[in-house]
Scaffold this motif. Structure first.
Motif, mmCIF file in Angstrom:
data_model
loop_
_atom_site.group_PDB
_atom_site.id
_atom_site.type_symbol
_atom_site.label_atom_id
_atom_site.label_comp_id
_atom_site.label_asym_id
_atom_site.label_seq_id
_atom_site.Cartn_x
_atom_site.Cartn_y
_atom_site.Cartn_z
ATOM 1 N N ASP A 86 -3.087 -3.508 6.764
ATOM 2 C CA ASP A 86 -3.616 -2.860 5.549
ATOM 3 C C ASP A 86 -5.117 -2.610 5.673
ATOM 4 N N LEU A 124 4.934 2.236 11.490
ATOM 5 C CA LEU A 124 4.033 2.555 10.377
ATOM 6 C C LEU A 124 3.921 1.368 9.417
ATOM 7 N N TYR A 125 5.079 0.739 9.141
ATOM 8 C CA TYR A 125 5.100 -0.398 8.213
ATOM 9 C C TYR A 125 4.287 -1.574 8.778
ATOM 10 N N THR A 155 0.850 -1.197 0.000
ATOM 11 C CA THR A 155 0.000 0.000 0.000
ATOM 12 C C THR A 155 0.886 1.248 0.000
ATOM 13 N N PRO A 156 0.354 2.405 -0.445
ATOM 14 C CA PRO A 156 1.153 3.640 -0.425
ATOM 15 C C PRO A 156 1.697 3.946 0.975
ATOM 16 N N LEU A 157 0.924 3.572 2.012
ATOM 17 C CA LEU A 157 1.359 3.815 3.396
ATOM 18 C C LEU A 157 2.638 3.022 3.711
ATOM 19 N N LYS A 158 2.689 1.804 3.208
ATOM 20 C CA LYS A 158 3.862 0.963 3.453
ATOM 21 C C LYS A 158 5.085 1.521 2.700
ATOM 22 N N TRP A 159 4.855 2.018 1.449
ATOM 23 C CA TRP A 159 5.968 2.623 0.684
ATOM 24 C C TRP A 159 6.475 3.862 1.408
ATOM 25 N N LEU A 160 5.529 4.632 2.003
ATOM 26 C CA LEU A 160 5.895 5.833 2.757
ATOM 27 C C LEU A 160 6.762 5.439 3.969
ATOM 28 N N ALA A 161 6.333 4.372 4.643
ATOM 29 C CA ALA A 161 7.092 3.881 5.797
ATOM 30 C C ALA A 161 8.507 3.480 5.374
ATOM 31 N N ARG A 166 -7.070 2.632 7.090
ATOM 32 C CA ARG A 166 -6.519 3.989 7.044
ATOM 33 C C ARG A 166 -7.376 4.968 7.839
ATOM 34 N N GLN A 172 1.559 -1.462 10.480
ATOM 35 C CA GLN A 172 0.119 -1.237 10.578
ATOM 36 C C GLN A 172 -0.626 -2.122 9.592
#
Ligand code: C5P
Length: 374
Positions: free
Chosen positions: A361, A356-357, A166-172, A364, A359
């Motif tokens: 999926d 964060l990683y 997910t974009p959140l994981k890439w951000l992490a 959000r 969390q």
């Protein structure tokens, strides 16, 4: 569904995670101290330490696998259609090389243990690189930089397991790389004035070369990611017992672990050049700290296997990020590691990114949604 295994009422999952965190921190400290506490001329052989680790780990896994064979003989007896014989029940060795594999919905025995040879070779390289890194970096810096393996694990999961992030994981992951970068800047700045890194040439004193340490850590992160994902692929595509898999892994590790030992026979300055290394020469200069490092490595391998079984890789990431804090505090207390603002910022970013990683999926900003609907 089966109840989760417990020890004194506490789920084994949490016991294994906390144990892994403490083991990770202890290993970073012990490895660092055992390398820097002796002059280079009396340093123990890292290659011998890796070999000893694999031998011990394989032996313990074999004992556990053997005890499980006796407890559940039917799982390990002959393939369907054959009646189990007393010989098949007692002989463990064929089962080490055979694993039950699911093909077209049927469980059959197949000689697929060769698949373990790839992670085995990678782990041996990684375990040798860890010694190079721990010898050239502060224990806490090594721990933080080693978190980059979450990045390589993610990359190999996307490429080899076709996993979507997910974009959140890439951000992490981006923050993880950023945090590690901040810690490296701190290390480069700190070692300019550090007495341990600026020893007069000719002195028989351990000299740390941070650049060499970071290269070793980067390479170890690469092998960690690839070996981990490959091991996961093997585990998920078959139903072989975890301890049997561990025995297979150790068996395939022996040959690559022997190569550097044979190539560098004069681990001790007393060893005659080009001679076949004897046990005494192999383990020359092994101080109690060196043996403690080997035993902690062995324990770590076994705990890693338990964490994979009772928890998962994401929770494993949590455990290792907790170990950063433990080894950081211990480094300050034991090695007078200097706390700098950039180390604290970098380590905090790494910890936050790891959280964060981890969390789950598809969940959000539930906090804001919950407040709006109430
Ligand atoms: O840091 P990372 O999680 O990649 O380290 C894994 C460590 O655990 C390596 O030292 C490897 O040799 C060991 N291991 C093991 N048995 C497994 C998986 C890993 O001994 N099944």
């Amino acid at each position: 569904s089966q109840a989760a295994p417990t020890l004194c009422g506490v789920p084994l999952k949490y016991i294994s995670l906390v144990t892994l965190a403490v083991q990770n921190a202890a290993l970073a400290l012990l490895m660092h101290y055992s390398r820097i506490s002796t002059p280079p001329s009396r340093a123990y052989s890292a290659a011998s330490a890796v070999l000893a680790t694999e031998l011990l780990k394989g032996f313990i896994s074999l004992l556990i696998a053997f005890s499980r064979v006796e407890l559940t003989p039917l799982q390990y007896t002959l393939a369907p259609g054959h009646s189990p014989s007393p010989v098949a029940k007692s002989a463990l060795h064929p089962r080490v090389f055979l694993a039950r594999c699911r093909i077209l919905g049927k469980e059959v025995f197949r000689q697929d243990c060769w698949k373990l040879s790839i992670p085995a070779i990678l782990y041996v390289i990684q375990n040798n690189l860890q010694f190079v890194a721990a010898s050239n970096l502060e224990a806490a810096t090594f721990q933080v930089s080693y978190q980059m393996k979450i990045l390589t694990t993610a990359a190999f999961s996307v490429v080899l397991l076709r996993r979507k992030l997910t974009p959140l994981k890439w951000l992490a992951l981006f923050f993880l790389a950023l945090g590690v970068g901040i810690v490296q800047i701190q290390c480069g700045a700190a070692t300019h004035g550090s007495s341990s890194a600026t020893v007069a040439a000719g002195d028989d004193v351990h000299t740390m070369v941070p650049f060499k340490g970071f290269l070793a850590v980067a390479a170890a992160c690469f092998t960690s990611g690839l070996a981990g994902v490959y091991f996961e692929m093997v585990l998920k595509n078959s139903t072989g017992d975890l301890w049997v898999r561990n025995v297979q892994l150790s068996l395939f590790s022996l040959l690559p672990a022997l190569v550097p030992v044979i190539l560098a026979p004069s681990a001790s300055p007393l060893a005659p050049a080009h001679s076949v290394p004897s046990i005494t020469h192999l383990f020359a200069n092994f101080t109690p700290w060196a043996w403690a490092t080997v035993l902690t490595q062995v324990f770590g391998g076994l705990i890693t296997a338990l964490v994979i079984k009772y928890a998962d890789n994401i929770m494993k990431g949590f455990a290792t990020s907790l170990s950063i804090v433990i080894s950081f505090l211990a480094s300050v207390a034991l090695f007078h590691f200097h706390i700098t603002v950039s180390f604290v910022v970098g380590a905090s970013v790494v910890l936050a990114a790891t959280w964060l990683y981890s969390q789950p999926d598809g969940k959000r900003v539930p906090f804001f949604r919950a407040r709006r609907s109430s």
